[in-house]
Design an enzyme around this catalytic site. Structure first.
Site, short mmCIF file in Angstrom:
data_model
loop_
_atom_site.label_atom_id
_atom_site.label_comp_id
_atom_site.label_asym_id
_atom_site.label_seq_id
_atom_site.Cartn_x
_atom_site.Cartn_y
_atom_site.Cartn_z
N LEU A 1 0.83 -1.21 0.00
CA LEU A 1 0.00 0.00 0.00
C LEU A 1 0.86 1.25 0.00
CD1 LEU A 1 -2.52 -1.19 2.73
CD2 LEU A 1 -3.01 -0.93 0.31
N SER B 1 5.13 2.86 1.42
CA SER B 1 6.36 2.54 2.16
C SER B 1 6.84 3.75 2.94
CB SER B 1 7.44 2.07 1.19
OG SER B 1 7.67 3.09 0.25
N GLY B 2 7.67 3.49 3.92
CA GLY B 2 8.24 4.56 4.75
C GLY B 2 9.67 4.17 5.11
N ASN B 3 10.24 4.89 6.08
CA ASN B 3 11.65 4.65 6.48
C ASN B 3 11.85 3.25 7.04
OD1 ASN B 3 11.94 7.31 5.92
ND2 ASN B 3 11.67 7.93 8.08
N PHE B 4 10.84 2.80 7.77
CA PHE B 4 10.94 1.55 8.54
C PHE B 4 10.79 0.31 7.66
CE2 PHE B 4 6.97 3.41 7.87
CZ PHE B 4 6.29 2.38 7.28
N CYS C 1 7.69 -1.37 4.74
CA CYS C 1 6.55 -1.09 3.86
C CYS C 1 5.22 -1.41 4.55
CB CYS C 1 6.68 -1.89 2.58
SG CYS C 1 6.67 -3.64 2.89
N VAL C 2 4.15 -0.91 3.95
CA VAL C 2 2.81 -1.20 4.47
C VAL C 2 2.13 -2.12 3.47
CG1 VAL C 2 0.59 -0.22 5.16
CG2 VAL C 2 2.69 1.03 5.64
N LYS D 1 1.94 -2.67 8.73
CA LYS D 1 3.23 -2.00 8.61
C LYS D 1 4.30 -3.02 8.97
CE LYS D 1 3.65 2.72 9.45
NZ LYS D 1 3.87 3.92 10.25
N ASP E 1 3.35 15.24 12.97
CA ASP E 1 3.55 14.98 11.54
C ASP E 1 2.22 15.05 10.79
OD1 ASP E 1 4.89 14.44 9.24
OD2 ASP E 1 5.36 12.34 9.70
P1 AMP Z 1 3.22 5.70 6.90
O1 AMP Z 1 4.68 5.52 6.99
O2 AMP Z 1 2.48 5.33 8.14
O3 AMP Z 1 2.89 7.10 6.46
O4 AMP Z 1 2.69 4.73 5.73
C1 AMP Z 1 3.20 4.77 4.41
C2 AMP Z 1 2.09 4.59 3.40
O5 AMP Z 1 1.43 3.34 3.59
C3 AMP Z 1 0.99 5.62 3.47
O6 AMP Z 1 1.30 6.79 2.76
C4 AMP Z 1 -0.17 4.88 2.86
O7 AMP Z 1 -0.10 4.92 1.44
C5 AMP Z 1 0.05 3.45 3.31
N1 AMP Z 1 -0.70 3.18 4.56
C6 AMP Z 1 -0.28 3.36 5.83
N2 AMP Z 1 -1.23 3.03 6.71
C7 AMP Z 1 -2.29 2.63 5.99
C8 AMP Z 1 -3.63 2.19 6.32
N3 AMP Z 1 -4.01 2.07 7.59
N4 AMP Z 1 -4.48 1.90 5.31
C9 AMP Z 1 -4.08 2.04 4.04
N5 AMP Z 1 -2.87 2.44 3.66
C10 AMP Z 1 -1.98 2.74 4.61
#
Ligand code: AMP
Length: 616
Positions: free
Chosen positions: A343, A345-348, A350-351, A368, A460
């Site tokens: 869905l 990804s971030g620093n840590f 992926c989701v 996550k 944030d």
């Molecule tokens: P985050 O690092 O928490 O911002 O997550 C990175 C990306 O994962 C987000 O920009 C969303 O595209 C996706 N994501 C995170 N949490 C959710 C969620 N609860 N439902 C759907 N997509 C999510």
């Protein structure tokens, strides 16, 4: 908690507004005020919810103009220009007659001892809203209040069609003979009346006393859902028709006067709503069936016909059985199915998309997943995020369902399938209206007010971290930087600056590393700007340090094209340099709500006839 008059009437502050008075009362007030040419007053329209009537004197005659509330939330007299509110409309006509008999010259001021007259529906609205939400969505307590606050304008439309059930004159399903018996019992003044359900056809009937004789009339209900007397004026609801017939006979032997009071039902008791088509265990209600009186049923618009409301989604209500049950903090690996679909990804890491299996059933979730090579520090960060999320439960905040330690550390959250707000808006510019954005940002303000109340700072808040369940339902996410403040602390002080989203940060964050709900308010202003510019990038190509001096020099971003003035004014207030002078989320939510309500279309579908004149 809610204020008593949640759905503020945008005309309530106007000194020449009288509320729900009749045409003849309006004429009396105008007579008393001297009948000067151009003397005018404004009153509530009895036919369409949210509309007004402008009553004007010219040449010792009265002229009544119907002011319609249009679908986009503007107001206009048929054939005239649109205006953003009743005040603006009256101001316009005070300078330019534009089709009226004359300009509005002198307001007929309400004297201090004459309060604005509440309409029949105004008095019932608040209780009915709650009752409807409680029964239709099975919500209670705080979740119910949140649903009512964020969706009041839409809910009002749903309940307006069943409001007659609350009226003293409504007798439910009784035979004609019983109707007569009730009319003949006690005094029998002309105009004594009741409304009943007709047994055979599922329509309504009016029984009316005149000259000691009972007359019965069928109330017509046409294909478009309008109610009327044969050949008479059409109305969206039965109670509006009744109010009208109190003033005009419209073909009846007399106008309606005294209601024949139904003593057989307790109107204040919760109405028995039977959701025959709706399984109790689910919050997704495909169809809402609200019986009227006896067996006759009127269907409130199902989600397929009306806009989906947040409460129609599983994600609205609290998924925890017992939020204090710490054991639930951890989820067994065999309860999770993890999809390959990413869905985001971030620093840590992926989701990923996944499914959470419980005894209650299968739920789509977002997981996550920590990259396995990530070191201890990142793991601790994710644990901290989980601890924060575990303490939060609000419909407008992404809920954590649990943490799973298996092949990697995984944070399981409810799914917000429509993804980040900025992406959604930039790809769906054509289908998302300003009103839609206002509704979503109001929800974000409600989520932030909750955080402020719980003494958490998000740190944030940005459009990328507002996730959408669908086009009408937003949730705040990403608590990676969030902090719970101590009971006596009003801010969090970061020891060192990190990888910070500077463009979203208030001056005190950058200058002194101080974070509070007030600095979240600054970020809310930036998030608003992103939303109203359909996912635009704040401060264009400027770099973080450039933004700092841009702000310090008193500059602020410009109003996004098409953004309503009141929303831009709120953004600028969120960007008040000194945090002491900046509004908190209580104020921000209040202003978002007032604007959201004022532009939400409260009118029912257009009426076909009018009790006031259109422009000639
Ligand atoms: P985050 O690092 O928490 O911002 O997550 C990175 C990306 O994962 C987000 O920009 C969303 O595209 C996706 N994501 C995170 N949490 C959710 C969620 N609860 N439902 C759907 N997509 C999510």
């Amino acid at each position: 908690m809610l204020s008593t008059n949640m759905t503020t009437d945008p005309a309530a502050d106007l000194p020449f507004y009288y509320g729900s008075i009749s045409r003849s009362d309006a004429e009396e007030y105008l007579k008393l005020a001297g009948m000067a040419d151009g003397l005018f007053l404004l009153r509530q329209c009895l036919r369409s919810l949210g509309g007004y009537v402008l009553s004007v004197v010219w040449n010792v005659e009265f002229h009544h103009y119907s002011v319609e509330k249009q679908l986009i939330g503007t107001y206009c007299i048929a054939g005239g220009k649109s205006h953003c509110g009743p005040a603006e409309l009256c101001e316009f006509y005070s300078k330019d007659p534009d089709g009226l008999v004359c300009t509005l010259r002198k307001p007929c001021l309400r004297s201090p001892d004459v309060p604005i007259k509440a309409g029949v529906f105004d008095n019932l609205r608040e209780n009915m809203l709650r009752e409807y939400v409680r029964q239709a969505w099975n919500l209670e307590g705080e979740a119910m209040e949140q649903a009512v606050i964020s969706q009041a304008p839409q809910l009002e439309k749903l309940i307006a069609t069943t409001a007659h059930e609350k009226m003293t004159w409504y007798h439910g399903k009784i035979p004609r003979q019983e109707g007569e018996r009730r009319l003949y019992s006690g005094a029998q003044p002309d105009g004594k009346f009741l409304i009943r359900d007709r047994e055979e056809s599922g329509t309504f009937a009016l029984s009316l006393m005149y000259g000691k004789t009972a007359y019965h009339y069928q109330i017509l209900h046409d294909k478009s859902g309008k109610y009327s007397m044969p050949e008479g004026t059409k109305f969206d609801t039965v109670w509006q028709l009744v109010e009208y017939l109190k003033m005009k006979p419209d073909g009846l032997v007399t106008v309606l006067r005294e209601p024949c009071v139904n003593n057989t039902t307790k109107r204040n008791a919760p109405r028995c709503v039977n959701f025959r088509n709706v399984p109790c265990s689910t919050k997704v209600k495909p169809f809402l069936t609200v019986p009227l009186g006896g067996s006759k049923e009127v269907t409130a618009s199902p989600p397929t016909e009306r806009q989906m409301l947040p409460m129609d989604c599983n994600e609205f209500a609290n998924p925890y059985h017992d939020p204090n049950d710490l054991k639930k903090f951890f989820i067994n690996r065999d309860q999770l199915m993890i999809d390959e679909v990413e869905l985001g990804s971030g620093n840590f890491g992926c989701v990923k998309k996944g499914v959470f299996k419980t005894q209650k059933g299968h739920t789509d979730v977002a997981i996550k997943v920590l990259k396995s090579e990530n070191e201890k520090l990142v793991k601790e960060e994710m644990m901290r995020e989980a601890e924060i999320m575990h303490q939060l439960s609000n419909p407008y905040i992404v809920r954590m369902l649990g943490l799973c330690e298996a092949e990697s550390l995984m944070l399981v959250m409810e799914m917000a399938a429509a993804g980040p707000l900025n992406k959604f808006l930039s790809t769906k510019k054509d289908t998302v209206t300003m009103e839609n954005i206002v509704g979503l940002m109001h929800q974000v303000s409600m989520g932030m007010k909750y955080l402020e109340e719980k003494n958490f700072v998000h740190r944030d808040l940005a459009a990328r971290n507002v996730l959408l369940v669908n086009q009408q339902f937003a949730k705040i996410s990403d608590f990676g930087l969030s902090k719970a403040l101590g009971a006596d602390d009003s801010y969090y002080k970061a020891r060192t600056a990190g990888k910070w989203p500077l463009k979203w940060y208030a001056p005190e964050c950058m200058n002194f590393h101080k974070f509070s709900s007030k600095s979240d308010v600054w970020s809310f202003g930036i998030t608003m700007w992103e939303a109203f510019s359909y996912g635009g990038k704040p401060y264009k190509k400027m770099k973080g340090p450039e933004v700092i001096s841009f702000i310090a020099n008193g500059n602020r971003m410009e109003c996004p094209p098409g953004c309503p003035d009141r929303m831009y004014a709120l953004m600028k207030d969120c960007w008040t340099y000194k945090h002491e002078d900046r509004p908190g989320f209580v104020k921000v939510e209040e202003r978002m709500r007032a604007f959201h309500y004022s532009i939400s279309n409260k009118t029912l579908p257009e009426g076909t006839a009018d009790i006031a004149e259109p422009l000639k």
